[in-house]
Design a protein around this motif. Structure first.
Motif, PDB file in Angstrom:
ATOM      1  N   GLU A 148       1.003  -1.190   0.074  1.00 45.12           N
ATOM      2  CA  GLU A 148      -0.052   0.107  -0.045  1.00 45.12           C
ATOM      3  C   GLU A 148       0.771   1.316   0.042  1.00 45.12           C
ATOM      4  O   GLU A 148       1.833   1.114   0.452  1.00 45.12           O
ATOM      5  CB  GLU A 148      -1.004   0.070   0.997  1.00 45.12           C
ATOM      6  CG  GLU A 148      -0.171   0.378   2.530  1.00 45.12           C
ATOM      7  CD  GLU A 148      -1.180   0.252   3.632  1.00 45.12           C
ATOM      8  OE1 GLU A 148      -2.100   1.187   3.624  1.00 45.12           O
ATOM      9  OE2 GLU A 148      -0.878  -0.486   4.542  1.00 45.12           O
ATOM     10  N   PHE A 149       0.337   2.441  -0.384  1.00 42.68           N
ATOM     11  CA  PHE A 149       0.991   3.746  -0.521  1.00 42.68           C
ATOM     12  C   PHE A 149       0.046   4.666   0.276  1.00 42.68           C
ATOM     13  O   PHE A 149      -1.154   4.622   0.157  1.00 42.68           O
ATOM     14  CB  PHE A 149       1.004   4.154  -1.886  1.00 42.68           C
ATOM     15  CG  PHE A 149       1.771   5.668  -1.903  1.00 42.68           C
ATOM     16  CD1 PHE A 149       3.107   5.674  -1.818  1.00 42.68           C
ATOM     17  CD2 PHE A 149       0.824   6.720  -2.071  1.00 42.68           C
ATOM     18  CE1 PHE A 149       3.446   6.988  -1.830  1.00 42.68           C
ATOM     19  CE2 PHE A 149       1.386   7.881  -2.266  1.00 42.68           C
ATOM     20  CZ  PHE A 149       2.707   8.124  -1.917  1.00 42.68           C
ATOM     21  N   VAL A 150       0.536   5.499   1.246  1.00 46.50           N
ATOM     22  CA  VAL A 150      -0.313   6.206   2.029  1.00 46.50           C
ATOM     23  C   VAL A 150       0.293   7.680   1.764  1.00 46.50           C
ATOM     24  O   VAL A 150       1.156   8.009   1.895  1.00 46.50           O
ATOM     25  CB  VAL A 150       0.064   5.875   3.467  1.00 46.50           C
ATOM     26  CG1 VAL A 150      -1.049   6.808   4.541  1.00 46.50           C
ATOM     27  CG2 VAL A 150      -0.357   4.371   3.773  1.00 46.50           C
ATOM     28  N   PHE A 151      -0.830   8.617   1.796  1.00 48.57           N
ATOM     29  CA  PHE A 151      -0.796   9.961   1.625  1.00 48.57           C
ATOM     30  C   PHE A 151      -1.764  10.840   2.511  1.00 48.57           C
ATOM     31  O   PHE A 151      -2.637  10.060   3.008  1.00 48.57           O
ATOM     32  CB  PHE A 151      -0.891  10.730   0.129  1.00 48.57           C
ATOM     33  CG  PHE A 151      -1.783  10.530  -0.698  1.00 48.57           C
ATOM     34  CD1 PHE A 151      -2.904  11.542  -0.643  1.00 48.57           C
ATOM     35  CD2 PHE A 151      -2.414   9.385  -1.203  1.00 48.57           C
ATOM     36  CE1 PHE A 151      -3.914  11.685  -1.274  1.00 48.57           C
ATOM     37  CE2 PHE A 151      -3.555   9.385  -1.954  1.00 48.57           C
ATOM     38  CZ  PHE A 151      -4.273  10.283  -2.023  1.00 48.57           C
ATOM     39  N   GLY A 152      -1.561  11.979   2.679  1.00 47.85           N
ATOM     40  CA  GLY A 152      -2.573  12.617   3.570  1.00 47.85           C
ATOM     41  C   GLY A 152      -2.594  14.192   3.004  1.00 47.85           C
ATOM     42  O   GLY A 152      -2.120  14.594   2.340  1.00 47.85           O
ATOM     43  N   TYR A 153      -3.833  14.841   3.634  1.00 49.44           N
ATOM     44  CA  TYR A 153      -4.080  16.138   3.423  1.00 49.44           C
ATOM     45  C   TYR A 153      -5.119  16.690   4.329  1.00 49.44           C
ATOM     46  O   TYR A 153      -5.527  15.713   5.122  1.00 49.44           O
ATOM     47  CB  TYR A 153      -4.621  16.187   1.891  1.00 49.44           C
ATOM     48  CG  TYR A 153      -5.930  15.657   1.646  1.00 49.44           C
ATOM     49  CD1 TYR A 153      -7.283  16.270   1.825  1.00 49.44           C
ATOM     50  CD2 TYR A 153      -6.126  14.353   1.270  1.00 49.44           C
ATOM     51  CE1 TYR A 153      -8.521  15.819   1.597  1.00 49.44           C
ATOM     52  CE2 TYR A 153      -7.416  13.824   0.874  1.00 49.44           C
ATOM     53  CZ  TYR A 153      -8.428  14.278   1.138  1.00 49.44           C
ATOM     54  OH  TYR A 153      -9.765  13.891   0.936  1.00 49.44           O
ATOM     55  N   ILE A 154      -5.094  17.800   4.651  1.00 47.77           N
ATOM     56  CA  ILE A 154      -5.991  18.741   5.486  1.00 47.77           C
ATOM     57  C   ILE A 154      -7.068  19.605   4.495  1.00 47.77           C
ATOM     58  O   ILE A 154      -6.341  20.143   3.688  1.00 47.77           O
ATOM     59  CB  ILE A 154      -5.277  19.613   6.316  1.00 47.77           C
ATOM     60  CG1 ILE A 154      -4.326  18.858   7.416  1.00 47.77           C
ATOM     61  CG2 ILE A 154      -6.103  20.411   7.241  1.00 47.77           C
ATOM     62  CD1 ILE A 154      -3.301  19.850   8.356  1.00 47.77           C
ATOM     63  N   ASP A 155      -8.205  19.157   4.685  1.00 51.35           N
ATOM     64  CA  ASP A 155      -9.315  19.725   3.902  1.00 51.35           C
ATOM     65  C   ASP A 155     -10.251  20.618   4.684  1.00 51.35           C
ATOM     66  O   ASP A 155     -10.130  20.475   6.182  1.00 51.35           O
ATOM     67  CB  ASP A 155     -10.094  18.752   3.435  1.00 51.35           C
ATOM     68  CG  ASP A 155     -10.837  19.186   2.438  1.00 51.35           C
ATOM     69  OD1 ASP A 155     -10.653  19.832   1.296  1.00 51.35           O
ATOM     70  OD2 ASP A 155     -12.245  19.081   2.392  1.00 51.35           O
ATOM     71  N   ARG A 156     -10.580  21.851   4.230  1.00 55.67           N
ATOM     72  CA  ARG A 156     -11.539  22.626   4.759  1.00 55.67           C
ATOM     73  C   ARG A 156     -12.948  21.938   4.936  1.00 55.67           C
ATOM     74  O   ARG A 156     -13.328  21.178   3.953  1.00 55.67           O
ATOM     75  CB  ARG A 156     -11.624  24.069   4.074  1.00 55.67           C
ATOM     76  CG  ARG A 156     -10.667  24.779   3.984  1.00 55.67           C
ATOM     77  CD  ARG A 156     -10.692  26.013   3.046  1.00 55.67           C
ATOM     78  NE  ARG A 156      -9.433  26.700   2.863  1.00 55.67           N
ATOM     79  CZ  ARG A 156      -9.117  27.508   3.478  1.00 55.67           C
ATOM     80  NH1 ARG A 156      -9.447  28.035   4.727  1.00 55.67           N
ATOM     81  NH2 ARG A 156      -7.859  28.048   3.231  1.00 55.67           N
ATOM     82  N   GLY A 157     -13.532  22.273   6.174  1.00 51.02           N
ATOM     83  CA  GLY A 157     -14.710  21.369   6.299  1.00 51.02           C
ATOM     84  C   GLY A 157     -14.862  20.070   7.097  1.00 51.02           C
ATOM     85  O   GLY A 157     -13.668  19.573   7.131  1.00 51.02           O
ATOM     86  N   MET A 158     -15.775  19.506   7.145  1.00 48.40           N
ATOM     87  CA  MET A 158     -15.880  18.253   7.675  1.00 48.40           C
ATOM     88  C   MET A 158     -16.606  17.040   6.865  1.00 48.40           C
ATOM     89  O   MET A 158     -16.924  15.995   7.244  1.00 48.40           O
ATOM     90  CB  MET A 158     -16.999  18.236   9.074  1.00 48.40           C
ATOM     91  CG  MET A 158     -16.567  19.314   9.830  1.00 48.40           C
ATOM     92  SD  MET A 158     -15.434  18.722  11.279  1.00 48.40           S
ATOM     93  CE  MET A 158     -15.214  20.002  12.206  1.00 48.40           C
ATOM     94  N   ARG A 159     -16.892  17.351   5.428  1.00 44.60           N
ATOM     95  CA  ARG A 159     -17.257  16.505   4.613  1.00 44.60           C
ATOM     96  C   ARG A 159     -16.136  15.790   3.742  1.00 44.60           C
ATOM     97  O   ARG A 159     -15.359  16.508   3.168  1.00 44.60           O
ATOM     98  CB  ARG A 159     -18.290  17.112   3.485  1.00 44.60           C
ATOM     99  CG  ARG A 159     -19.112  16.069   2.979  1.00 44.60           C
ATOM    100  CD  ARG A 159     -20.419  17.011   2.004  1.00 44.60           C
ATOM    101  NE  ARG A 159     -20.817  15.884   1.288  1.00 44.60           N
ATOM    102  CZ  ARG A 159     -21.817  16.519   0.368  1.00 44.60           C
ATOM    103  NH1 ARG A 159     -22.078  17.763   0.377  1.00 44.60           N
ATOM    104  NH2 ARG A 159     -22.302  15.687  -0.422  1.00 44.60           N
TER     105      ARG A 159
END
Length: 170
Positions: A148-159
């Motif tokens: 597996e490959f894992v990445f991430g991000y921070i998004d505005r909102g809760m959806r």
């Protein structure tokens, strides 16, 4: 109450509706432009295949496969944490890309739409992100069979933002 009074109230509400309609139209056009953008992975152009299809590139040859027939790759998006900062909601997502196929996945094009709104330019890590598409970083070796490959991000909102597999390169 006078006729002029009712006309002024009606005029006020019509102006508010025009602004709301314009805002809605602007959001819709932004979504459409994100969905209509393209990304090239190997010989696969993400726009080659229709809705609900994935472009698969093997040995320099590309073909389209229905998404529900593409069992070699899976994406799992999980919420790690949500919080409110200065009145704005944010959510940290971790995305796992699994390679269940019989060979190394060299690259992938994962498309998003206007539902993704990163907090800032530093809010996406361990993956390339350009014009509404995620792809594996150029310094990587791909995703080996069973890995597996894992990445991430921070998004505005809760959806949770929408993610779509659009192209695979083996």
């Amino acid at each position: 109450m006078s006729h002029a009074y009712y006309l002024s109230i009606l005029s006020f509400f019509l102006n508010k509706m025009k602004i709301a309609l314009f805002s809605l139209l602007l959001v819709a056009l932004t979504c459409l432009s994100a969905v209509n953008s393209t990304f090239v992975v190997g010989t696969c152009d993400s726009s080659k295949c229709g809705a609900g299809q994935v472009c698969i590139c093997e040995g320099g040859v590309s073909h389209c496969v229905l998404l529900d027939q593409c069992h070699d790759v899976a994406i799992v998006q999980t919420i790690e944490h949500s919080w409110v900062e200065n009145g704005q909601s944010f959510t940290l997502y971790r995305v796992h890309v699994f390679n269940y196929g019989p060979r190394t996945l060299k690259n992938i094009a994962i498309q998003t739409d206007c539902t993704l709104d990163p907090r800032d330019q530093n809010s996406v890590w361990n993956i390339e992100y350009h014009n509404g598409f995620f792809s594996l970083p150029s310094y990587g070796q791909g995703i080996a069979t069973g890995k597996e490959f894992v990445f991430g991000y921070i998004d505005r909102g809760m959806r949770s933002p929408n993610l779509f597999i659009r192209a695979l390169q083996y």
